[in-house]
Design an enzyme around this catalytic site. Structure first.
Site, PDB file in Angstrom:
ATOM      1  N   GLU A 290      -0.349  -0.532  -6.727  1.00 22.99           N
ATOM      2  CA  GLU A 290       0.710   0.418  -6.361  1.00 22.99           C
ATOM      3  C   GLU A 290       1.637   0.780  -7.523  1.00 22.99           C
ATOM      4  O   GLU A 290       2.840   0.472  -7.496  1.00 22.99           O
ATOM      5  CB  GLU A 290       1.533  -0.129  -5.191  1.00 22.99           C
ATOM      6  CG  GLU A 290       0.709  -0.404  -3.948  1.00 22.99           C
ATOM      7  CD  GLU A 290       1.541  -0.841  -2.749  1.00 22.99           C
ATOM      8  OE1 GLU A 290       2.754  -1.065  -2.911  1.00 22.99           O
ATOM      9  OE2 GLU A 290       0.975  -0.957  -1.658  1.00 22.99           O
TER      10      GLU A 290
ATOM     11  N   GLU B  73      -5.014  -2.703   1.147  1.00 22.21           N
ATOM     12  CA  GLU B  73      -3.907  -3.209   1.977  1.00 22.21           C
ATOM     13  C   GLU B  73      -3.725  -2.281   3.161  1.00 22.21           C
ATOM     14  O   GLU B  73      -3.795  -1.050   3.013  1.00 22.21           O
ATOM     15  CB  GLU B  73      -2.564  -3.210   1.226  1.00 22.21           C
ATOM     16  CG  GLU B  73      -2.392  -4.313   0.248  1.00 22.21           C
ATOM     17  CD  GLU B  73      -1.018  -4.272  -0.421  1.00 22.21           C
ATOM     18  OE1 GLU B  73      -0.035  -3.785   0.188  1.00 22.21           O
ATOM     19  OE2 GLU B  73      -0.941  -4.723  -1.573  1.00 22.21           O
TER      20      GLU B  73
HETATM   21  O1  IFM Z   1       4.426  -6.445   0.616  1.00 18.10           O
HETATM   22  C1  IFM Z   1       4.010  -5.233   0.083  1.00 18.10           C
HETATM   23  C2  IFM Z   1       2.968  -5.444  -0.984  1.00 18.10           C
HETATM   24  O2  IFM Z   1       3.409  -6.290  -1.977  1.00 18.10           O
HETATM   25  C3  IFM Z   1       2.591  -4.131  -1.608  1.00 18.10           C
HETATM   26  N1  IFM Z   1       2.234  -3.158  -0.604  1.00 18.10           N
HETATM   27  C4  IFM Z   1       3.101  -2.991   0.516  1.00 18.10           C
HETATM   28  C5  IFM Z   1       3.429  -4.335   1.135  1.00 18.10           C
HETATM   29  C6  IFM Z   1       4.372  -4.140   2.342  1.00 18.10           C
HETATM   30  O3  IFM Z   1       5.551  -3.559   1.907  1.00 18.10           O
END
Ligand code: IFM
Length: 477
Positions: free
Chosen positions: A181, A382
């Site tokens: 990210e 994710e």
């Molecule tokens: O916890 C975070 C993660 O570290 C990165 N992506 C989003 C998740 C939720 O906010």
């Protein structure tokens, strides 16, 4: 209002069919170093920007820090046993840069690398594929002290670190992700400042985004040099961006936010160029003088896989001079040059993060990446949701989270049927953890963590996910 992500209520007939995923679909769960490891000052680890930030009063809710977190550093064996019990096929974790290369330059810290060697060996011993992310936001503090990601040299330091990790773990790890990210690192870290290092300057955020991608490209090359058989990728967090109405001004607001949220990264990484309209939007923020000849070729070094993190959708509207400013998104803003675009809520169900639940957005996002950008295999690296959980008689019945996963897995399956080469899915997160500026107040885990006792309790969603993995799909309800 009924929750579109929820399975039907008890007694209501559900005619949703069972869904089977393609053979070999990689079922996993994800975490990140600073969010779970703890042991912040052990084994030679030195501070990262998140140690500094979380120890600065007022930065993280209730002053929480990652000093102890889930104490995973000391519980690696039992945590991997739990993953095996759930039947995970893969585990996505990140390496803490300041644990394996304290200070961010110079030689490796053998003790730090040893921790990850033990983790990877434990995973392999249980038949769980390790999926290693090199950078999940924990820049060594000394590198921030000499400029951080807005400084070009940080990209070169990142490539050196990639080589060091590849030399140590390349014989055991097949899947490598450079960045997690980069939007968050750049625009929350250097734009709005709600993430570490907490700086607020639009031009710095844009420079940081560029140097993160440059570091990614250099790291891909370093990884390939060290381990020619590695499967290398990057993970971007993407949002469908929808205009609040068909009015041209709202449509233009959506174009601008899509440029900053999605195309700022997708275009350089997968096409080797910045979008012209985005550069025009950013003209009052930066002249892009930090982009040098050859950078975009490096940034778009070919990959093997692309990781997509998906949580929600943005719905936006044109600036309204009379509107109340929304504190989280503005002043300072993580949308340089588009600070005045309004983020609209539609009144649909939201998670505990106040993020709208929008499973169709996952189909849209995956289709877009595949249809507009690349034929490469995609992975949802994710996807998940925070909800308030309650432990009752030693159990956590997290029906909302389970419903969220169910709806998004159905969406993932729909994307596959539409032709997207989606090869795997990682739930966020394996366990409750340090949710950045929200500290421990938001729970994303499939496994509940009691932060006093460090007792782990698999929630209903974890048991349900184990069954999904066992069936390689979703049962008829
Ligand atoms: O916890 C975070 C993660 O570290 C990165 N992506 C989003 C998740 C939720 O906010």
């Amino acid at each position: 209002m009924s929750n579109p992500a929820s399975p039907p209520a008890v007694g209501v007939v559900d005619d949703r069919p069972p869904l089977t995923f393609p053979p070999g679909f990689l079922w996993g769960a994800a975490t990140a170093a600073y969010q779970i490891e703890g042991a912040a000052a052990e084994g030679g680890r030195t501070p990262s920007i998140w140690d500094t930030f979380s120890h600065t009063p007022g930065r993280v809710v209730e002053g929480h820090t990652g000093d102890v977190a889930c104490d995973h550093y000391h519980r690696l064996g039992s945590d991997v046993a739990l993953m095996a019990e759930l039947g995970l096929k893969s585990y996505r974790f990140s390496v803490s840069w300041p644990r394996v290369q304290p200070g961010g330059t110079g030689p490796a810290n053998a003790e730090g690398l040893d921790f990850y060697r033990r983790l990877v060996d434990e995973l392999l011993g249980h038949g769980i594929e390790p999926w290693l992310t090199l950078y999940h936001w924990d820049l060594p503090q000394p590198l921030e002290d000499v400029g951080g990601w807005p400084a070009r040299d940080t990209a070169a330091r990142f490539a050196d670190y990639a080589t060091l990790v590849a030399d140590a773990l390349g014989d055991r790890v097949r899947y490598w992700t450079t960045l997690n990210e980069p939007w968050c690192s750049a625009f929350l870290g250097y734009g709005s400042g709600v993430h570490a290092p907490g700086r607020s300057d639009g031009a710095d955020a844009v420079r940081a985004g560029h140097h993160l991608m440059l570091g990614h490209g250099l790291a891909v090359q370093a990884l390939r040099a060290a381990r020619p058989t590695a499967e290398v990728g990057v993970t971007v967090n993407l949002y469908p961006v929808t205009p609040a109405s068909e009015a041209p001004a709202d449509v233009d607001a959506a174009r601008r936010i899509d440029g900053l949220a999605n195309r700022f990264f997708l275009d350089p990484l997968l096409r080797g160029s910045y979008p012209a309209d985005l550069m025009a939007d950013l003209a009052k923020v930066t002249d892009f003088g930090h982009v040098r000849d050859g950078d975009l070729a490096t940034i778009s070094t070919p990959l093997d896989v692309v990781g997509v993190n998906y949580y929600s959708r943005h719905v936006v509207a044109a600036p309204d001079p009379d509107a109340e400013p929304e504190p989280y998104w503005r002043a300072p803003s993580c949308w340089p040059g588009s600070e005045d675009v309004r983020f609209v809520t539609r009144g649909v169900p939201v998670t505990d993060m106040n993020w709208e639940i929008d499973a169709p957005g996952l189909v849209e996002t995956l289709r877009r990446v595949h249809e507009e950008y690349t034929d490469l295999p995609l992975y949802v690296t994710e996807n998940g949701s925070a909800f308030v959980d309650e432990v009752v008689d030693g159990q956590v019945d997290d029906a909302d989270r389970l419903a969220y996963f169910d709806a998004h897995l159905r969406a993932a399956h729909e994307a596959i049927e539409a032709g997207v080469p989606l090869r795997g899915y990682f739930a966020w997160s394996l366990m409750d953890n340090f949710e950045w500026a929200w500290g421990y107040t938001k729970r994303f885990g499939m496994v509940h963590v009691d932060y006093d006792s460090q007792v782990r309790i698999p929630k209903s969603s974890a048991r349900w996910y184990a069954e999904v993995i066992r069936r390689n799909g979703l049962a008829a309800q």
